[in-house]
Design an enzyme around this catalytic site. Structure first.
Site, PDB file in Angstrom:
ATOM      1  N   ARG A 101      29.653  28.699  41.977  1.00 40.43           N
ATOM      2  CA  ARG A 101      30.848  29.482  42.323  1.00 40.43           C
ATOM      3  C   ARG A 101      31.478  28.832  43.541  1.00 40.43           C
ATOM      4  NH1 ARG A 101      31.809  35.955  42.708  1.00 40.43           N
ATOM      5  NH2 ARG A 101      31.903  35.547  40.485  1.00 40.43           N
ATOM      6  N   HIS A 128      37.628  31.482  35.530  1.00 40.34           N
ATOM      7  CA  HIS A 128      36.399  32.289  35.506  1.00 40.34           C
ATOM      8  C   HIS A 128      35.955  32.370  34.041  1.00 40.34           C
ATOM      9  CE1 HIS A 128      33.348  34.839  36.905  1.00 40.34           C
ATOM     10  NE2 HIS A 128      34.028  35.886  37.329  1.00 40.34           N
ATOM     11  N   GLN A 131      33.405  35.039  32.727  1.00 38.04           N
ATOM     12  CA  GLN A 131      34.017  36.359  32.690  1.00 38.04           C
ATOM     13  C   GLN A 131      34.790  36.531  31.382  1.00 38.04           C
ATOM     14  OE1 GLN A 131      34.036  38.979  35.211  1.00 38.04           O
ATOM     15  NE2 GLN A 131      34.725  40.025  33.366  1.00 38.04           N
ATOM     16  N   ASP A 222      43.347  42.789  37.356  1.00 39.28           N
ATOM     17  CA  ASP A 222      42.406  42.224  38.334  1.00 39.28           C
ATOM     18  C   ASP A 222      43.047  42.402  39.709  1.00 39.28           C
ATOM     19  OD1 ASP A 222      40.382  40.787  39.630  1.00 39.28           O
ATOM     20  OD2 ASP A 222      41.196  38.824  39.105  1.00 39.28           O
ATOM     21  N   CYS A 262      37.723  43.097  35.625  1.00 42.92           N
ATOM     22  CA  CYS A 262      36.504  42.289  35.794  1.00 42.92           C
ATOM     23  C   CYS A 262      35.633  42.810  36.925  1.00 42.92           C
ATOM     24  CB  CYS A 262      36.882  40.843  36.037  1.00 42.92           C
ATOM     25  SG  CYS A 262      37.932  40.617  37.492  1.00 42.92           S
ATOM     26  N   ARG A 290      28.451  40.518  30.785  1.00 51.25           N
ATOM     27  CA  ARG A 290      28.270  39.233  31.466  1.00 51.25           C
ATOM     28  C   ARG A 290      26.886  38.673  31.124  1.00 51.25           C
ATOM     29  NH1 ARG A 290      31.212  38.111  35.947  1.00 51.25           N
ATOM     30  NH2 ARG A 290      30.326  36.053  35.574  1.00 51.25           N
TER      31      ARG A 290
END
Ligand code: CP
Ligand code: NVA
Length: 303
Positions: A101, A128, A131, A222, A262, A290
């Site tokens: 990340r 992402h 995700q 988001d 998310c 996830r």
């Protein structure tokens, strides 16, 4: 196989379909997969905080028989204490997989080029992808993907970019509503449109959230201020006025439409409490997925 997943585009639409079929199967069977990571070590290098991504990846690696090592934001100093090439070269000698990340997508490219082991993007400023796998899995479970409409309301950011490509590849009609200056870039819209052309879906962008949500089967938002953008928070709060996903906006979607986020949410900004906690919200399924999506992805990568 030595495959890295740095963007959704690193997986074809068919490959995403296979990974998600597999995730649905193993979820139904109670999380059983093989031991594809037996004797293997995954190194998690995280330059930003995380709840869902860290926990789901550590569990996925463990469930597949492997071992996960986590390095927190201050520890590695990717690109600061040490170059991505040096980090990649060293990590590749110790470990079989890097899950990273980071801020700059370029760090992932450089890690992948130097490590000799697969690298998986656990969120960058650009994408992402994991995700998006969980998001599409969740939409599959809540009414299906092909021919249905997912509307993303808000910042044309990493989450929007990955979702657009993944959902378009599954034959969805993707609509994205963003204010001026915060739209998804034209190249990413074109990449999603190419997937849509192959799958019978479509991609459209607009500025009016009400028009975008009208009749949609899924309403997704988001945060307006992503990790690393904290100094822009005030300006963003102003720019996104009118883009909040509230009960009135969701009321113009198709009856029973799913609401997705998310997480983490900035409650009272991009989404109201009543919608996030309401009966149409599927955010906890999304979070749980996830694990299922990433477990299937890693099993597929290490078969
Ligand atoms: N959705 C997501 O990536 O959450 P975390 O930042 O908690 O990992
Ligand atoms: N767009 C958000 C997603 C967090 C999971 C961010 O990058 O901070």
């Amino acid at each position: 196989m030595n495959r890295s997943v740095l963007t959704v585009g690193d997986l074809s639409a068919d490959e995403i379909g296979d990974v998600l079929d597999r995730a649905q199967d193993s979820k139904r069977q109670g999380r059983r997969e093989g031991a594809q990571l037996a004797g293997k070590t995954a190194l998690l290098i995280f330059q930003k905080p995380s709840l869902r991504t860290r926990v789901s990846f550590e569990l996925a690696v463990t469930n597949l028989g492997g071992r996960a090592l986590y390095l927190s934001p201050p520890e590695v100093g990717l690109g600061e204490r040490e170059s991505p090439e040096d980090v990649g070269g060293v990590a590749g000698r110790f470990c079989d997989l890097i899950i990273c990340r980071t801020f700059d997508q370029n760090n992932l490219d450089r890690l992948a080029a130097s490590s000799g082991v697969p690298v998986v993007n656990a969120l960058s400023d650009w994408e992402h992808p994991c995700q998006a796998l969980a998001d599409v899995l969740t939409i599959r479970e809540h009414g299906g993907t092909s021919g249905r409409t997912v509307t993303y309301v808000g910042d044309g950011n990493n989450v929007a970019r990955s979702l657009a490509v993944a959902a378009a590849g599954e034959g969805m009609h993707v609509r994205i509503a963003s204010p001026l200056g915060y739209e998804l870039d034209a190249e990413s819209v074109a990449a999603a449109s190419r997937r849509a052309d192959m799958s019978g879906g479509s991609v459209s962008t607009m500025s009016d959230p009400v028009e975008a949500v009208h009749g949609a089967d899924v309403v997704y938002t988001d945060t307006w201020t992503s990790m690393g953008q904290e100094l822009e928070a005030k300006r963003r709060l102003e720019a996104f006025t009118g883009y909040q996903v509230d009960a009135r906006l969701v009321g113009s979607a198709s009856p029973g439409a799913s609401v997705m986020h998310c997480l983490p949410a900035h409650r009272g900004e991009e989404i109201t409490d009543d919608v996030l906690d309401g009966p149409q919200s599927v955010v906890l399924d999304q979070a749980e997925n996830r694990l299922h999506a990433q477990q299937a992805l890693l099993a597929w990568m290490f078969e």
